[in-house]
Design a protein around this motif. Structure first.
Motif, PDB file in Angstrom:
ATOM      1  N   LEU A  65       0.819  -1.199   0.000  1.00  0.00           N
ATOM      2  CA  LEU A  65       0.000   0.000   0.000  1.00  0.00           C
ATOM      3  C   LEU A  65       0.854   1.252   0.000  1.00  0.00           C
ATOM      4  O   LEU A  65       0.522   2.252  -0.647  1.00  0.00           O
ATOM      5  CB  LEU A  65      -0.923   0.000   1.212  1.00  0.00           C
ATOM      6  N   TYR A  66       1.980   1.193   0.715  1.00  0.00           N
ATOM      7  CA  TYR A  66       2.869   2.344   0.740  1.00  0.00           C
ATOM      8  C   TYR A  66       3.417   2.622  -0.650  1.00  0.00           C
ATOM      9  O   TYR A  66       3.545   3.778  -1.068  1.00  0.00           O
ATOM     10  CB  TYR A  66       3.997   2.085   1.735  1.00  0.00           C
TER      11      TYR A  66
ATOM     12  N   PRO B   3      -4.806  11.352  -1.991  1.00  0.00           N
ATOM     13  CA  PRO B   3      -4.046  10.342  -1.258  1.00  0.00           C
ATOM     14  C   PRO B   3      -4.192  10.422   0.265  1.00  0.00           C
ATOM     15  O   PRO B   3      -4.219   9.363   0.909  1.00  0.00           O
ATOM     16  CB  PRO B   3      -2.606  10.575  -1.700  1.00  0.00           C
TER      17      PRO B   3
ATOM     18  N   GLN C 274       1.292   7.823  -7.108  1.00  0.00           N
ATOM     19  CA  GLN C 274       0.648   9.116  -7.331  1.00  0.00           C
ATOM     20  C   GLN C 274       0.377   9.393  -8.798  1.00  0.00           C
ATOM     21  O   GLN C 274       0.982  10.251  -9.412  1.00  0.00           O
ATOM     22  CB  GLN C 274       1.524  10.253  -6.774  1.00  0.00           C
TER      23      GLN C 274
ATOM     24  N   ILE D  80      -8.603   2.312  -2.753  1.00  0.00           N
ATOM     25  CA  ILE D  80      -7.903   2.596  -3.994  1.00  0.00           C
ATOM     26  C   ILE D  80      -8.767   3.441  -4.926  1.00  0.00           C
ATOM     27  O   ILE D  80      -8.261   4.063  -5.863  1.00  0.00           O
ATOM     28  CB  ILE D  80      -7.428   1.289  -4.655  1.00  0.00           C
TER      29      ILE D  80
ATOM     30  N   LEU E 250      -7.647   6.969  -4.338  1.00  0.00           N
ATOM     31  CA  LEU E 250      -6.205   7.209  -4.254  1.00  0.00           C
ATOM     32  C   LEU E 250      -5.719   8.246  -5.247  1.00  0.00           C
ATOM     33  O   LEU E 250      -4.854   9.070  -4.937  1.00  0.00           O
ATOM     34  CB  LEU E 250      -5.455   5.895  -4.467  1.00  0.00           C
TER      35      LEU E 250
ATOM     36  N   ALA F 127      -7.061   8.320   1.197  1.00  0.00           N
ATOM     37  CA  ALA F 127      -6.759   6.891   1.093  1.00  0.00           C
ATOM     38  C   ALA F 127      -6.015   6.433   2.331  1.00  0.00           C
ATOM     39  O   ALA F 127      -6.268   5.342   2.856  1.00  0.00           O
ATOM     40  CB  ALA F 127      -5.926   6.621  -0.162  1.00  0.00           C
ATOM     41  N   LEU F 128      -5.103   7.270   2.825  1.00  0.00           N
ATOM     42  CA  LEU F 128      -4.383   6.942   4.060  1.00  0.00           C
ATOM     43  C   LEU F 128      -5.349   6.821   5.227  1.00  0.00           C
ATOM     44  O   LEU F 128      -5.271   5.885   6.038  1.00  0.00           O
ATOM     45  CB  LEU F 128      -3.352   8.041   4.331  1.00  0.00           C
TER      46      LEU F 128
ATOM     47  N   TYR G  20       0.712   4.123  -2.780  1.00  0.00           N
ATOM     48  CA  TYR G  20       0.515   5.510  -2.346  1.00  0.00           C
ATOM     49  C   TYR G  20       1.542   6.425  -2.978  1.00  0.00           C
ATOM     50  O   TYR G  20       1.243   7.573  -3.320  1.00  0.00           O
ATOM     51  CB  TYR G  20       0.635   5.527  -0.828  1.00  0.00           C
ATOM     52  N   GLN G  21       2.774   5.889  -3.190  1.00  0.00           N
ATOM     53  CA  GLN G  21       3.829   6.759  -3.698  1.00  0.00           C
ATOM     54  C   GLN G  21       3.810   6.913  -5.204  1.00  0.00           C
ATOM     55  O   GLN G  21       4.496   7.773  -5.722  1.00  0.00           O
ATOM     56  CB  GLN G  21       5.192   6.204  -3.290  1.00  0.00           C
TER      57      GLN G  21
END
Lengths: 98, 348
Positions: free
Chosen positions: B139-140, B197, B146, B190, B193, B200-201, B143-144
């Motif tokens: 997930l990290y 973001p 983007q 998602i 996302l 999403a977190l 997330y990155q």
């Protein structure tokens, strides 16, 4: 897409198709997984050779180490499956269906 | 399992996720994910039953394929753009392939088929680790990435919400229900996302809290089937109050915490002129609400056919450590009024 890129990409795609469409035996799936890792090894070695960068020279070796670990895990699971399910045919893995 | 081996595996689990969190190079991120996979395989099959072995085998294949595809996409990206940096992954075909590989890692539809069967074969504790800790590293990375092109994320999200709801419809095994609930909640995450973001977190943090609480309730009473859920009133009566509230929070009902992410996501989607997608997501999560309600019904609103007062169970003196469970259950039920504070804390 350079010829080298095309070469390892097609090798990877063939291995992935073999892994996705294997039909009978467990061991053929493990072999296709090894084929995937081999194509990635070739890709990383080509990266080092083509761009003459010593920075990334360790990447193929580390990939080899992880790939060996994964292969060992896969074979251990093969042995465990043969002990519990009495066969390595993939159709016998049906205990967990709904 | 021998304590040195057990602690080595737990430390490796922590090491893998930490490596992925600390990396800016795709190769190191891949290594962390591989370490995570390799470390949890012995934990999953530690009791050597046929079901556990089969679950471990299916998990191994799914995760190994996804890891290899992730590395292949990173190498292709390097060949095409010369960049190994995670934050510099431009919006091309390889970025979509990375997203699909990571989606297979966490079990989003249409790459979700391994998830229910794997969860079914595991013990509740390892299932908890699978649902919470193993999702953090992929997930990290997602997330990155983007992205600016949101199509693939919206497709994955909507399909996951629908499949997560529809798949859990006919289930009576609690671990399969938890797997489908995980698929649905990650679908909500998602979906938003590419637009926001931080939301999403927020979704993933609240989901981790809620699922920890639910797993802990099931672990206390050692239930894995709806039939054994119905005997909770005799074992731990307080659970017949708290667990239905946790289930309804998972279903996203106000005034419980689970409403917070869904509300904020629907608001954000409407702001982005995607009201039909928001409607479809909201209606599809009614499927999930059906099976959560069925679990609450079986737990709280059913009467046993025999004389309840005459069938006291053996009150064996067990030591339940309920610290984490009480923390997460309280947060799952009571955090909705704190929404403005949480939104102020997140980097919007």
């Amino acid at each position: 897409m350079t010829p080298a890129h095309f070469a390892f990409s097609s090798a990877f795609m063939l291995g992935l198709a073999g892994l996705a469409f294997h039909r009978t035996h467990f061991i053929s799936a493990l072999l296709c997984l090894e084929g995937l890792m081999l194509s990635l090894f070739i890709a990383l070695s080509l990266w080092t050779l083509q761009f003459d960068s010593m920075n990334s020279a360790s990447m193929p070796m580390i990939l080899l180490a992880f790939s060996a670990c994964e292969a060992g895990t896969g074979l251990a699971l093969l042995v465990a499956t043969t002990r519990t399910h009495s066969t390595n045919r993939l159709k016998n893995l049906n205990l967990l269906q709904c | 399992m021998a304590p040195p081996i057990y602690s080595a595996l737990i430390i490796s689990l922590g090491l893998g996720t930490t490596m992925t969190f600390a990396s800016t190079h795709w190769y190191l991120a891949w290594m962390g994910i591989e370490i995570n996979t390799l470390a949890i395989i012995p934990l999953m099959s530690q009791n050597h039953t046929p079901r556990a072995t089969e679950a471990t085998t299916k998990y191994f294949f799914a995760q190994a394929t996804a890891s290899a595809t992730l590395l292949f996409a990173s190498i292709s990206n390097a060949f095409l753009t010369g960049e190994w940096d995670i934050l510099q992954t431009p919006n091309t075909l390889t970025s979509s392939l990375i997203t699909l590989a990571l989606a297979m890692k966490i079990g989003l539809a249409p790459l979700h088929s391994w998830m229910p069967e794997v969860m079914q074969g595991l013990s509740l504790l390892i299932g908890l680790i699978l649902s919470t800790w193993q999702k953090l590293a992929p997930l990290y990375l997602i997330y990155q990435i983007q992205p600016t092109n949101s199509n693939i994320f919206i497709t994955l999200g909507l399909l996951s919400i629908i499949v997560g709801g529809w798949g859990g419809f006919n289930q009576v095994q609690l671990r399969k229900i938890l797997a489908y609930s995980s698929i649905a909640h990650l679908g909500w995450m998602i979906l938003i996302l590419s637009f926001s973001p931080p939301l999403a977190l927020l979704t993933i943090l609240i989901y981790l809290m809620m699922t920890f609480s639910l797993f802990s309730s099931f672990m206390l009473t050692r239930t894995t089937h709806i039939n054994s859920l119905a005997t909770t009133w005799a074992k731990i009566p307080i659970l017949t109050i708290s667990t239905p509230l946790v289930l309804l929070s998972l279903g996203g009902l106000p005034p419980l915490t689970g409403f917070m992410p869904k509300w904020l996501i629907l608001q954000e989607l409407t702001k982005q002129d995607l009201a039909p997608i928001a409607t479809l997501a909201a209606l599809s999560s009614l499927f999930s609400l059906y099976f959560y309600l069925r679990l609450s019904y079986a737990m709280t609103l059913t009467m046993p056919p025999n004389n309840p007062a005459g069938t006291l169970p053996w009150r064996l003196n067990t030591r339940h450590n309920t610290t984490m469970m009480s923390l997460t259950t309280t947060s799952t039920i009571c955090l909705l009024p704190v929404t403005p504070a949480i939104m102020a804390l997140l980097p919007f």
